[in-house]
Design a protein around this motif. Structure first.
Motif, short mmCIF file in Angstrom:
data_model
loop_
_atom_site.label_atom_id
_atom_site.label_comp_id
_atom_site.label_asym_id
_atom_site.label_seq_id
_atom_site.Cartn_x
_atom_site.Cartn_y
_atom_site.Cartn_z
N GLY A 7 0.78 -1.23 0.00
CA GLY A 7 0.00 0.00 0.00
C GLY A 7 0.81 1.27 0.00
O GLY A 7 0.25 2.36 -0.05
N ALA A 8 2.13 1.19 0.09
CA ALA A 8 3.00 2.37 0.04
C ALA A 8 2.54 3.44 1.02
O ALA A 8 2.20 4.55 0.65
CB ALA A 8 3.07 2.91 -1.38
N LYS A 9 2.56 3.10 2.31
CA LYS A 9 2.05 4.00 3.33
C LYS A 9 3.09 4.30 4.41
O LYS A 9 3.73 3.39 4.93
CB LYS A 9 0.82 3.41 4.02
N LEU A 10 3.22 5.56 4.73
CA LEU A 10 3.93 6.00 5.93
C LEU A 10 2.89 6.30 6.98
O LEU A 10 1.77 6.70 6.67
CB LEU A 10 4.77 7.24 5.66
N ILE A 69 5.52 -10.40 14.29
CA ILE A 69 5.75 -9.35 15.27
C ILE A 69 7.11 -8.70 15.02
O ILE A 69 8.00 -9.30 14.44
CB ILE A 69 5.66 -9.90 16.72
N GLY A 70 7.22 -7.44 15.46
CA GLY A 70 8.49 -6.73 15.36
C GLY A 70 8.66 -5.86 14.14
O GLY A 70 9.72 -5.27 13.95
N LEU A 71 7.64 -5.73 13.32
CA LEU A 71 7.73 -4.88 12.12
C LEU A 71 7.52 -3.42 12.51
O LEU A 71 7.06 -3.11 13.60
CB LEU A 71 6.70 -5.34 11.09
N PRO A 72 7.87 -2.48 11.61
CA PRO A 72 7.80 -1.07 11.98
C PRO A 72 6.37 -0.60 12.26
O PRO A 72 5.42 -1.11 11.69
CB PRO A 72 8.37 -0.35 10.76
N TYR A 73 6.26 0.38 13.13
CA TYR A 73 4.96 0.94 13.49
C TYR A 73 4.51 2.01 12.51
O TYR A 73 3.36 2.46 12.55
CB TYR A 73 5.01 1.53 14.90
N ASP A 74 5.41 2.43 11.60
CA ASP A 74 5.12 3.62 10.80
C ASP A 74 5.34 3.47 9.29
O ASP A 74 5.40 4.45 8.58
CB ASP A 74 6.01 4.77 11.29
N GLN A 75 5.43 2.24 8.76
CA GLN A 75 5.63 2.08 7.32
C GLN A 75 5.20 0.69 6.88
O GLN A 75 5.49 -0.30 7.53
CB GLN A 75 7.07 2.37 6.92
#
Length: 188
Positions: A114-117, A137-143
């Protein structure tokens, strides 16, 4: 013959934005165009049409899962991911709509894309040929997760996230940690 000679494959429709991946044995390939999927055997000497994906789905990615017969993991251009087992496609990866990949021992992975920040990255993984799916689990919270790659002989996986961060998993997709921020295009 190292691309010295070429031949036209008979029995295929006109192709629009085709996707092609190698199969699990020498000379086997899978080709998708729109919602139609074909198995090419013996470098295209034999062509078999597989069950189509749902109407309106255009295959954007394919991944092959080792087996007899092999399973296919497909992502629609604007739809969810789908898994072909036998003669039926089913929704895969808890409805995520991003990149697909297959890891060692048949681990299946679907990202959110989805190409989202500003929104969390997500990957669903299955260690049992798609029978059950669990969130990583452990993936970024913002991308969002835009690409997933696997090393075929190990449980090491990589995920490229929209902000430029690369995450890795060494346990087949359950736990992810930041590998590098070297590809970031913005400070942070």
């Amino acid at each position: 013959d190292a691309s010295v000679s070429w031949r036209e494959l008979a029995g295929l429709p006109s192709l629009a934005t085709p996707v092609m991946v190698p199969g699990t044995v020498f000379g086997q390939f899978f080709l998708a165009s729109g919602n139609r999927v074909f198995e090419l055997i013996d470098n295209g000497q034999q062509i078999y049409e597989l069950p189509p994906l749902p109407q309106g789905v255009t295959v954007a990615e394919l991944a092959v899962v080792v087996g007899d017969p092999p399973m296919l993991l497909a992502r629609g251009a604007k739809n969810s991911a789908y898994l072909l087992k036998g003669n039926a496609w089913s929704i895969a990866g808890d409805g995520l709509k991003g990149p697909v990949a297959v890891g060692a021992s048949g681990t299946l992975l679907v990202g959110d894309g989805g190409a989202k920040l500003g929104s969390p990255g997500a990957i669903s993984y299955s260690a049992d040929a798609g029978a059950t799916w669990d969130p990583a689990i452990g993936l970024p919270y913002d991308q969002s997760v835009e690409a997933i790659a696997a090393q075929p002989t190990t449980s090491t996986l990589f995920a490229y996230c929209y902000g430029g961060d690369i995450y890795t998993s060494t346990d087949g997709g359950r736990d992810w940690t930041l590998l590098t921020r070297a590809l970031r295009t913005t400070a942070g």
